[in-house]
Design a protein around this motif. Structure first.
Motif, short mmCIF file in Angstrom:
data_model
loop_
_atom_site.label_atom_id
_atom_site.label_comp_id
_atom_site.label_asym_id
_atom_site.label_seq_id
_atom_site.Cartn_x
_atom_site.Cartn_y
_atom_site.Cartn_z
N PHE A 226 -0.12 -0.36 0.02
CA PHE A 226 0.45 0.06 0.50
C PHE A 226 0.91 0.86 -0.25
O PHE A 226 1.82 1.75 0.45
CB PHE A 226 -0.91 0.34 1.33
CG PHE A 226 -0.42 -0.07 2.72
CD1 PHE A 226 -0.03 0.82 3.10
CD2 PHE A 226 -0.29 -1.31 3.65
CE1 PHE A 226 0.94 1.35 4.27
CE2 PHE A 226 0.48 -1.48 4.46
CZ PHE A 226 0.64 -0.05 5.04
N ARG A 227 0.72 1.95 -0.66
CA ARG A 227 1.02 3.45 -0.51
C ARG A 227 -0.11 4.75 0.29
O ARG A 227 -0.84 4.76 -0.57
CB ARG A 227 0.93 3.64 -2.67
CG ARG A 227 1.55 4.97 -1.98
CD ARG A 227 1.53 5.95 -3.98
NE ARG A 227 2.42 4.46 -4.40
CZ ARG A 227 2.09 3.68 -4.86
NH1 ARG A 227 0.76 3.71 -5.18
NH2 ARG A 227 2.68 3.04 -5.98
N LEU A 228 0.56 5.63 0.87
CA LEU A 228 -0.39 6.30 1.37
C LEU A 228 0.56 7.56 1.40
O LEU A 228 1.29 7.98 2.34
CB LEU A 228 0.26 6.32 3.22
CG LEU A 228 -1.09 6.94 4.15
CD1 LEU A 228 -2.41 6.32 4.08
CD2 LEU A 228 -1.06 6.28 5.90
N MET A 229 0.34 9.00 0.57
CA MET A 229 0.55 10.05 0.54
C MET A 229 -0.07 11.18 1.03
O MET A 229 -0.79 11.05 0.97
CB MET A 229 0.56 10.05 -0.85
CG MET A 229 1.00 11.47 -2.00
SD MET A 229 0.81 11.86 -3.67
CE MET A 229 2.54 10.90 -4.12
N LEU A 230 0.66 11.20 1.94
CA LEU A 230 0.85 12.76 3.38
C LEU A 230 0.12 13.73 2.56
O LEU A 230 0.53 13.93 1.98
CB LEU A 230 1.81 12.27 3.86
CG LEU A 230 1.85 10.09 4.98
CD1 LEU A 230 3.53 10.73 5.17
CD2 LEU A 230 1.42 10.24 5.77
N THR A 231 -1.32 13.32 2.99
CA THR A 231 -1.91 15.47 3.52
C THR A 231 -1.82 15.99 4.65
O THR A 231 -1.99 17.03 4.12
CB THR A 231 -3.26 15.49 2.69
OG1 THR A 231 -3.96 13.96 3.47
CG2 THR A 231 -3.25 14.55 1.16
N SER A 232 -1.34 15.31 5.63
CA SER A 232 -0.91 15.93 6.32
C SER A 232 -0.63 14.86 8.15
O SER A 232 -0.50 13.95 7.64
CB SER A 232 -2.57 16.42 7.79
OG SER A 232 -2.76 15.19 7.80
N ILE A 233 0.42 15.54 8.64
CA ILE A 233 1.24 15.62 9.66
C ILE A 233 1.19 16.33 11.14
O ILE A 233 1.20 16.84 10.91
CB ILE A 233 2.77 14.72 9.81
CG1 ILE A 233 2.89 14.30 8.45
CG2 ILE A 233 3.36 13.98 10.38
CD1 ILE A 233 4.20 13.74 7.83
N GLU A 234 0.44 15.60 12.40
CA GLU A 234 0.33 16.27 13.36
C GLU A 234 1.62 15.53 14.62
O GLU A 234 1.12 14.18 14.79
CB GLU A 234 -1.21 16.11 14.27
CG GLU A 234 -2.02 16.52 12.69
CD GLU A 234 -3.25 17.22 13.56
OE1 GLU A 234 -3.91 18.23 13.34
OE2 GLU A 234 -3.67 16.12 13.83
N GLY A 235 2.29 16.15 15.04
CA GLY A 235 3.04 15.56 15.89
C GLY A 235 2.53 16.29 17.33
O GLY A 235 1.69 17.88 17.43
N LYS A 236 2.46 15.42 18.63
CA LYS A 236 2.72 15.80 19.73
C LYS A 236 3.50 15.51 20.75
O LYS A 236 3.27 14.47 20.98
CB LYS A 236 0.90 15.54 19.63
CG LYS A 236 0.12 16.06 21.56
CD LYS A 236 -0.98 15.34 21.64
CE LYS A 236 -1.30 16.28 23.35
NZ LYS A 236 -3.00 15.30 23.46
#
Length: 212
Positions: A163-173
């Motif tokens: 599978f391929r997950l082209m990222l549209t957002s990344i949130e870090g906490k």
């Protein structure tokens, strides 16, 4: 994800470095029936693909998650860094006012994007080779996919789906006691170190800065 300002981590290089260091993530998808599914999987980040990078991984062909997830539907990869229980006994504030309660410190990343699946043998071979090299590369005598018989590898590839997950957002906490007074943070870091939670202790001392 709920992210108070003092816990936010939005620096893309830091997030990418942490995702690569952690390696394992829970892949969460929702089927056409509306039921969410999750699988813990090692993921490979290709940071130069797309504005936020692209994640690659594979599931067993017998895993129904890939069949029940519509192509192009939103998916979420959850990476968990170091975490630890925080006792209020470590706080200087406990002795001063008693107005303290337990909590939990942790670092986490939520990476989102549309997911697509593939069964092409060459693409799968490239993926498993990349994952292997990522985790074997630092070893004195790294194992490579080419070390196994080619026909055996081809048989293994027929049992997985990529599978391929082209990222549209990344949130870090990074919840690392940044909201506590300095004396409470010092006490927390010292207590964590005594308890063997060195990774969390280091992040508390750094004020939440750094890579888990």
């Amino acid at each position: 994800m709920y992210r108070p300002t003092h816990f936010k981590e939005d620096r893309l290089p830091v997030l990418h470095q942490a995702m690569t260091a952690i390696g394992l993530a829970n892949l969460v998808t929702v089927g056409a029936d509306g039921i969410p599914q999750a699988s813990p999987l090692p993921l490979l980040l290709r940071a130069d693909e797309g504005p936020y990078g692209t994640l690659y991984g594979h599931v067993a062909k017998a895993n129904p998650q890939w069949r029940e997830t519509p192509a192009g539907s939103p998916a979420l990869a959850i990476f968990m860094g170091p975490d630890a229980y925080i006792t209020p006994s470590w706080y200087a504030t406990k002795a001063e006012t008693g107005k303290v309660v337990p909590t939990w410190n942790y670092a986490t990343i939520h990476a989102r994007g549309p997911i697509t699946f593939f069964e092409d043998a060459d693409a799968l071979l490239d993926l498993v080779g990349g994952l292997t090299d990522r985790h074997e590369g630092s070893r004195t005598a790294p194992w490579t996919v080419a070390d196994a018989p080619a026909d055996f590898i081809q048989a293994q590839l027929r049992g997985i789906v990529g599978f391929r997950l082209m990222l549209t957002s990344i949130e870090g906490k990074w919840k690392m006691s940044q909201n506590r007074p300095a004396a409470d943070r010092d006490g927390t870091a010292n207590g964590l170190a005594r308890d063997g939670a060195a990774g969390v202790a280091a992040l508390v001392r750094a004020g939440g800065a750094g890579v888990p």
